[in-house]
Scaffold this motif. Structure first.
Motif, mmCIF file in Angstrom:
data_model
loop_
_atom_site.group_PDB
_atom_site.id
_atom_site.type_symbol
_atom_site.label_atom_id
_atom_site.label_comp_id
_atom_site.label_asym_id
_atom_site.label_seq_id
_atom_site.Cartn_x
_atom_site.Cartn_y
_atom_site.Cartn_z
ATOM 1 N N TRP A 1 25.333 39.959 44.294
ATOM 2 C CA TRP A 1 26.686 39.415 44.262
ATOM 3 C C TRP A 1 27.682 40.561 44.213
ATOM 4 O O TRP A 1 27.622 41.405 43.318
ATOM 5 N N THR B 1 32.908 30.569 41.721
ATOM 6 C CA THR B 1 32.559 31.707 42.580
ATOM 7 C C THR B 1 31.716 31.208 43.746
ATOM 8 O O THR B 1 31.419 30.014 43.852
ATOM 9 N N ASN B 2 31.275 32.139 44.589
ATOM 10 C CA ASN B 2 30.399 31.769 45.703
ATOM 11 C C ASN B 2 28.916 31.899 45.353
ATOM 12 O O ASN B 2 28.065 31.837 46.228
#
Length: 93
Positions: free
Chosen positions: A60, A44-45
């Protein structure tokens, strides 16, 4: 909106398993109780540096199609047990 509170210390995250059902947005509050740690949800980021004795708060936006089990790792070297420091994030849809 979920709010997840996590403490990080050599060499574990507490809690070590997080289960979220249909999350859209998650507010993480991660506290290091000792040294510099990293908080990365692999794939993920999400990648945040957690400073000693500092509460890192970040949001998030979870992709709508994301589901399954994801590894959370400490990606900042924190000592001899660093490689054992991980948790799991389970996203149920």
């Amino acid at each position: 909106i979920y709010k997840v509170r996590i403490s990080a210390q050599r060499f574990f995250f507490d809690p070590s398993e997080i289960v979220l059902k249909n999350p859209k947005k998650v507010i993480f509050e991660v506290l290091s109780k000792d040294v510099l740690h990293g908080f990365e949800i692999v794939g993920t980021n999400v990648n945040v540096m957690i400073l000693p004795y500092y509460l890192a708060t970040f949001t998030w936006d979870v992709p709508q199609d994301m589901k399954g089990t994801f590894l959370i790792i400490c990606n900042e070297y924190c000592g001899d047990g660093h490689q054992t420091m991980y948790a799991t994030l389970i996203i149920e849809r």
